[in-house]
Write a protein that holds these residues in place. Structure first.
Motif, PDB file in Angstrom:
ATOM      1  N   ASN A 227     -28.337  21.843  13.218  1.00 55.20           N
ATOM      2  CA  ASN A 227     -27.248  21.609  12.257  1.00 55.20           C
ATOM      3  C   ASN A 227     -25.916  21.367  12.950  1.00 55.20           C
ATOM      4  O   ASN A 227     -25.207  20.396  12.663  1.00 55.20           O
ATOM      5  N   VAL A 228     -25.559  22.274  13.868  1.00 59.36           N
ATOM      6  CA  VAL A 228     -24.254  22.160  14.533  1.00 59.36           C
ATOM      7  C   VAL A 228     -24.233  20.964  15.481  1.00 59.36           C
ATOM      8  O   VAL A 228     -23.187  20.324  15.662  1.00 59.36           O
ATOM      9  N   PHE A 229     -25.368  20.655  16.089  1.00 62.50           N
ATOM     10  CA  PHE A 229     -25.421  19.477  16.960  1.00 62.50           C
ATOM     11  C   PHE A 229     -25.217  18.207  16.145  1.00 62.50           C
ATOM     12  O   PHE A 229     -24.528  17.277  16.587  1.00 62.50           O
ATOM     13  N   THR A 230     -25.816  18.169  14.966  1.00 63.83           N
ATOM     14  CA  THR A 230     -25.632  17.006  14.091  1.00 63.83           C
ATOM     15  C   THR A 230     -24.164  16.821  13.744  1.00 63.83           C
ATOM     16  O   THR A 230     -23.636  15.705  13.791  1.00 63.83           O
ATOM     17  N   LEU A 231     -23.497  17.918  13.385  1.00 64.21           N
ATOM     18  CA  LEU A 231     -22.072  17.851  13.050  1.00 64.21           C
ATOM     19  C   LEU A 231     -21.261  17.343  14.241  1.00 64.21           C
ATOM     20  O   LEU A 231     -20.389  16.476  14.094  1.00 64.21           O
ATOM     21  N   ALA A 232     -21.567  17.879  15.444  1.00 61.93           N
ATOM     22  CA  ALA A 232     -20.846  17.450  16.637  1.00 61.93           C
ATOM     23  C   ALA A 232     -21.102  15.982  16.940  1.00 61.93           C
ATOM     24  O   ALA A 232     -20.190  15.242  17.338  1.00 61.93           O
ATOM     25  N   LEU A 233     -22.345  15.534  16.726  1.00 61.84           N
ATOM     26  CA  LEU A 233     -22.689  14.135  17.016  1.00 61.84           C
ATOM     27  C   LEU A 233     -21.998  13.194  16.031  1.00 61.84           C
ATOM     28  O   LEU A 233     -21.570  12.100  16.416  1.00 61.84           O
ATOM     29  N   VAL A 234     -21.875  13.604  14.777  1.00 64.79           N
ATOM     30  CA  VAL A 234     -21.165  12.778  13.792  1.00 64.79           C
ATOM     31  C   VAL A 234     -19.708  12.600  14.213  1.00 64.79           C
ATOM     32  O   VAL A 234     -19.164  11.488  14.180  1.00 64.79           O
ATOM     33  N   ILE A 235     -19.077  13.698  14.607  1.00 65.76           N
ATOM     34  CA  ILE A 235     -17.673  13.629  15.049  1.00 65.76           C
ATOM     35  C   ILE A 235     -17.554  12.786  16.312  1.00 65.76           C
ATOM     36  O   ILE A 235     -16.619  11.977  16.450  1.00 65.76           O
ATOM     37  N   PHE A 236     -18.502  12.946  17.233  1.00 64.37           N
ATOM     38  CA  PHE A 236     -18.469  12.164  18.474  1.00 64.37           C
ATOM     39  C   PHE A 236     -18.643  10.673  18.172  1.00 64.37           C
ATOM     40  O   PHE A 236     -17.912   9.827  18.721  1.00 64.37           O
ATOM     41  N   THR A 237     -19.596  10.332  17.316  1.00 61.25           N
ATOM     42  CA  THR A 237     -19.823   8.931  16.937  1.00 61.25           C
ATOM     43  C   THR A 237     -18.590   8.351  16.267  1.00 61.25           C
ATOM     44  O   THR A 237     -18.202   7.197  16.529  1.00 61.25           O
ATOM     45  N   PHE A 238     -17.973   9.143  15.410  1.00 59.27           N
ATOM     46  CA  PHE A 238     -16.737   8.720  14.745  1.00 59.27           C
ATOM     47  C   PHE A 238     -15.656   8.404  15.772  1.00 59.27           C
ATOM     48  O   PHE A 238     -14.990   7.362  15.700  1.00 59.27           O
ATOM     49  N   ALA A 239     -15.476   9.299  16.734  1.00 57.59           N
ATOM     50  CA  ALA A 239     -14.420   9.132  17.739  1.00 57.59           C
ATOM     51  C   ALA A 239     -14.668   7.914  18.621  1.00 57.59           C
ATOM     52  O   ALA A 239     -13.743   7.156  18.933  1.00 57.59           O
ATOM     53  N   ILE A 240     -15.910   7.734  19.041  1.00 54.65           N
ATOM     54  CA  ILE A 240     -16.251   6.582  19.884  1.00 54.65           C
ATOM     55  C   ILE A 240     -15.983   5.274  19.138  1.00 54.65           C
ATOM     56  O   ILE A 240     -15.446   4.305  19.697  1.00 54.65           O
ATOM     57  N   SER A 241     -16.350   5.236  17.862  1.00 50.39           N
ATOM     58  CA  SER A 241     -16.122   4.036  17.057  1.00 50.39           C
ATOM     59  C   SER A 241     -14.636   3.746  16.924  1.00 50.39           C
ATOM     60  O   SER A 241     -14.210   2.585  16.973  1.00 50.39           O
ATOM     61  N   GLU A 242     -13.824   4.792  16.776  1.00 53.82           N
ATOM     62  CA  GLU A 242     -12.379   4.615  16.681  1.00 53.82           C
ATOM     63  C   GLU A 242     -11.800   4.076  17.985  1.00 53.82           C
ATOM     64  O   GLU A 242     -10.826   3.315  17.977  1.00 53.82           O
ATOM     65  N   MET A 243     -12.399   4.483  19.107  1.00 54.10           N
ATOM     66  CA  MET A 243     -11.936   3.981  20.412  1.00 54.10           C
ATOM     67  C   MET A 243     -12.268   2.502  20.566  1.00 54.10           C
ATOM     68  O   MET A 243     -11.493   1.743  21.160  1.00 54.10           O
ATOM     69  N   ILE A 244     -13.414   2.104  20.029  1.00 52.83           N
ATOM     70  CA  ILE A 244     -13.807   0.690  20.106  1.00 52.83           C
ATOM     71  C   ILE A 244     -12.874  -0.162  19.258  1.00 52.83           C
ATOM     72  O   ILE A 244     -12.377  -1.206  19.700  1.00 52.83           O
ATOM     73  N   HIS A 245     -12.635   0.288  18.025  1.00 54.59           N
ATOM     74  CA  HIS A 245     -11.716  -0.423  17.142  1.00 54.59           C
ATOM     75  C   HIS A 245     -11.213   0.533  16.078  1.00 54.59           C
ATOM     76  O   HIS A 245     -11.995   1.298  15.494  1.00 54.59           O
ATOM     77  N   ALA A 246      -9.922   0.484  15.815  1.00 56.48           N
ATOM     78  CA  ALA A 246      -9.317   1.384  14.837  1.00 56.48           C
ATOM     79  C   ALA A 246      -9.984   1.247  13.473  1.00 56.48           C
ATOM     80  O   ALA A 246     -10.252   0.135  13.009  1.00 56.48           O
ATOM     81  N   GLU A 247     -10.278   2.385  12.841  1.00 58.05           N
ATOM     82  CA  GLU A 247     -10.862   2.499  11.503  1.00 58.05           C
ATOM     83  C   GLU A 247     -12.335   2.140  11.432  1.00 58.05           C
ATOM     84  O   GLU A 247     -12.901   2.059  10.340  1.00 58.05           O
ATOM     85  N   ALA A 248     -12.964   1.923  12.592  1.00 59.63           N
ATOM     86  CA  ALA A 248     -14.404   1.675  12.574  1.00 59.63           C
ATOM     87  C   ALA A 248     -15.182   2.969  12.383  1.00 59.63           C
ATOM     88  O   ALA A 248     -16.364   2.943  12.043  1.00 59.63           O
ATOM     89  N   GLY A 249     -14.532   4.110  12.585  1.00 61.10           N
ATOM     90  CA  GLY A 249     -15.210   5.397  12.493  1.00 61.10           C
ATOM     91  C   GLY A 249     -15.736   5.712  11.109  1.00 61.10           C
ATOM     92  O   GLY A 249     -16.809   6.310  10.958  1.00 61.10           O
ATOM     93  N   LEU A 250     -14.987   5.336  10.065  1.00 61.58           N
ATOM     94  CA  LEU A 250     -15.435   5.610   8.704  1.00 61.58           C
ATOM     95  C   LEU A 250     -16.742   4.896   8.390  1.00 61.58           C
ATOM     96  O   LEU A 250     -17.660   5.462   7.809  1.00 61.58           O
ATOM     97  N   MET A 251     -16.814   3.641   8.810  1.00 63.12           N
ATOM     98  CA  MET A 251     -18.040   2.895   8.568  1.00 63.12           C
ATOM     99  C   MET A 251     -19.187   3.446   9.411  1.00 63.12           C
ATOM    100  O   MET A 251     -20.331   3.535   8.955  1.00 63.12           O
ATOM    101  N   ALA A 252     -18.878   3.854  10.642  1.00 63.72           N
ATOM    102  CA  ALA A 252     -19.910   4.408  11.519  1.00 63.72           C
ATOM    103  C   ALA A 252     -20.524   5.667  10.920  1.00 63.72           C
ATOM    104  O   ALA A 252     -21.742   5.861  10.944  1.00 63.72           O
ATOM    105  N   ALA A 253     -19.675   6.549  10.381  1.00 62.93           N
ATOM    106  CA  ALA A 253     -20.171   7.791   9.787  1.00 62.93           C
ATOM    107  C   ALA A 253     -21.050   7.505   8.573  1.00 62.93           C
ATOM    108  O   ALA A 253     -22.101   8.136   8.386  1.00 62.93           O
ATOM    109  N   THR A 254     -20.640   6.534   7.743  1.00 64.99           N
ATOM    110  CA  THR A 254     -21.425   6.184   6.562  1.00 64.99           C
ATOM    111  C   THR A 254     -22.764   5.578   6.956  1.00 64.99           C
ATOM    112  O   THR A 254     -23.811   5.941   6.413  1.00 64.99           O
TER     113      THR A 254
END
Length: 618
Positions: A227-254
């Motif tokens: 459970n906690v790893f999933t939460l951490a991975l979602v946040i990590f994926t969100f952050a990486i997507s934001e680094m690639i391009h601003a506001e891409a994190g929301l779509m990545a999480a969905t």
């Protein structure tokens, strides 16, 4: 520290209050946020807020916190979007997701432009934001109203599916605004940024979902860390997507949530259980935090025009969308009118609006910051207005239109074992609908031979609420040999049926320890466990039914023969077939009692055929 702690405490209090008054949690959360924020400035000596989100999170920290929180919420929304369910949904729900969403988007945007004077881009961003409804606001209303099956199904599935869909449309519209910051002179850059954002979100979200899927499938994660790893991975994926391009994190999480919701991996079902607790905390904190940030000046700027916009959305835009979506459906006009009336807005609309507003106010785009300041209070007005007006009037409107379903009398029995089958037969013989649910194929087979309705499924699965027609079920009876499973089944269905309508057998400890208080939801209000009851029902003609002419006669019988029998069911003229528990109510028109004799009973203790009290041997 005190302000941050207060938000958590107030948030949980608001959740409890919502449960108490049977309203969506959004209503008390927003009202508390407004009370400690903009409204408080009218009463404090220095005109300051009691709690201000900007004071707790300084600078970009607030933007980052809201972004991550919204990402996690959208991930949860994505987890509810199963593609199989989309394919199997009725045409009405599909049309609401396509035609209804389009009408809301266009109608809301055009109305905001001409009524509020917003630019076309801001107007359509507003239109995209109010598409979202969400299960966090719709489900509590449905539980309180209990409409008929047609209405319940349409509103339930629309609320679940439109959450991530509406958020995705809002994100795309926002990305279009950001991508068009250079105006029409740079069309290639507009499409390039738009494409990069979508691609980055899809690729990052897909890779994140695949990585988690691979780890769990190969047993690379211990159960307590999933459970906690999933939460951490979602946040990590969100952050990486934001680094690639601003506001891409929301779509990545969905996208990550949608991908995980559609893979076949049994262990992933355990991960889904974490989403509710996380969502409750985030929703509680975000609503109070974000509503406290609104300034009283922003509310004053809305003016009477905003109320006109609100009325147009709920009285014109929503009904048109529902009417066009239900053409050719099997819904009658009463059901269509009620569905048109119920369209409350939820957490995703508020959170995403706050996120976009924070960014647009900075002035990094060609959008006027003054327009951006109106976005958040305008969306909050729609949320509060729909939740208050529609939530409070839903039961009355349902009664007026005659779309409320009759109070269900049916009984859902957890287990199809020997005891469950015998009890189910008694219930069925008294004309009450009964359904047995069990994972054991042999037990289900025996129940079918006896002519009982069955379902072979896991009572604790996420899909159980879709597999069972709850419009027929009013009570749950857990009768397995596993006391832990019985407890979990009651907890699982408590929200759906109510805590006074879920019952279980007494555990071995409760049966043996007379000093231990007996919970009210224990079946038959007796200290008998599964093994003891199985022994009782294995004798020939184990059940007896005895009739009475008055309540006092029944009470006398109970007191005289209490040591020789275990009362099971109580029936009365015009009343439903009652299971005897600590919640059982008395009836003035009592007609009969179904009971089973205790082991080693004295034959002279319980009435026989030749005694004065009439009874029927079944």
């Amino acid at each position: 520290m005190l302000e941050l702690a207060s938000i958590f405490v107030l948030g949980i209090f608001a959740q409890w209050l919502a449960w108490k008054i049977k309203q969506p949690a959004i209503l008390p959360l927003i009202l508390i946020g407004l009370a400690i924020g903009p409204i408080a400035t009218l009463f404090t000596a220095d005109g300051s807020k009691l709690i201000d989100g900007d004071a707790i999170f300084s600078g970009d920290l607030l933007f980052s916190f809201v972004s991550i929180a919204v990402g996690v919420i959208l991930f949860e929304g994505g987890l509810t979007l199963n593609l199989k369910e989309i394919r199997s949904l009725a045409g009405t729900v599909r049309n609401l997701l396509i035609i209804g969403a389009l009408i809301t988007f266009i109608g809301g945007g055009v109305s905001a432009h001409f009524i509020m004077g917003l630019s076309w881009q801001m107007s359509f961003l507003f239109g995209a934001l109010i598409i979202v409804s969400g299960p966090t606001v719709v489900i509590p209303i449905l539980r309180n109203v209990r409409p008929n099956t047609n209405v319940n199904t349409v509103l339930k599935w629309e609320g679940i599916l439109i959450d991530p869909l509406g958020a995705l449309i809002a994100v795309l519209m926002y990305e279009f605004i950001l991508s068009s910051k250079h105006g029409v002179d740079y069309p290639m850059e507009v499409f390039q940024d738009f494409f990069i954002t979508i691609s980055a979100g899809i690729v990052s979200g897909g890779l994140g979902a695949f990585f988690l899927y691979s780890l769990i499938k190969n047993n690379a994660l211990p159960g307590y860390l999933q459970n906690v790893f999933t939460l951490a991975l979602v946040i990590f994926t969100f952050a990486i997507s934001e680094m690639i391009h601003a506001e891409a994190g929301l779509m990545a999480a969905t996208v990550m949530g949608i991908a995980l919701a559609n893979v076949k991996l049994e262990e992933l079902k355990k991960i889904l259980s974490f989403k509710e607790d996380i969502s409750v905390i985030l929703i509680s904190v975000l609503f109070i935090l974000l509503s406290s940030r609104i300034d009283i000046i922003q509310i004053e700027k809305l003016g009477w025009e905003s109320l006109i916009l609100f009325l147009i959305i709920i009285l014109i835009v929503r009904p048109i969308g529902v009417l066009l979506s239900t053409i050719g459906s099997h819904l009658n006009w009463r059901e269509i009118v009620f569905i048109s009336w119920i369209g409350p807005k939820g957490i995703v609309a508020a959170a995403v609006a706050s996120l976009f507003s924070l960014d647009l106010i900075k002035g990094d785009t060609h959008i006027d910051p003054k327009e951006a300041e109106l976005l958040l209070p305008l969306v909050f007005l729609i949320i509060v207005g729909t939740v208050v007006l529609q939530g409070s009037s839903a039961k009355y409107v349902a009664s007026l239109l005659g779309v409320k379903r009759a109070e269900p009398k049916g009984i859902l029995i957890v287990g199809a074992n020997e005891l469950a089958r015998k009890i189910a037969q008694v219930i069925k013989d008294h004309g009450t609908y009964v359904l047995l649910v069990d994972t054991s194929a042999p037990s289900i087979k025996e129940a079918k031979k006896a002519g009982l309705k069955t379902l072979q499924s896991n009572i604790l699965s996420d899909q159980i609420f879709d597999e069972i027609d709850l419009s027929k079920i009013g009570k749950l009876v857990a009768m397995t040999s596993n006391s832990g499973l019985n407890d979990l089944a009651c907890t699982w269905f408590e929200k759906e049926l109510g805590e006074t309508n879920v019952f279980r057998l007494a555990s071995k400890e409760e049966a043996d320890n007379t000093n231990l208080p007996l919970p009210k939801n224990v079946l038959f209000n007796a200290r008998v466990d599964f093994v003891t009851l199985v022994q009782l029902i294995r004798v020939k003609n184990p059940f007896s039914e005895i009739s009475f002419e008055s309540q006092s006669e029944y009470e006398g019988f109970r007191s005289k023969f209490a040591t020789g029998m275990i009362p099971l069911f109580l029936s009365g003229e015009g009343d439903e077939f009652q299971i005897i528990t600590g919640y059982t109510s008395k009836t003035d028109k009592l007609t009969s009692l179904v009971y089973v004799k205790k082991p080693n009973f004295d034959s002279e203790t319980v009435p026989d055929d030749d005694q004065d009290v009439e009874y029927i041997q079944s």
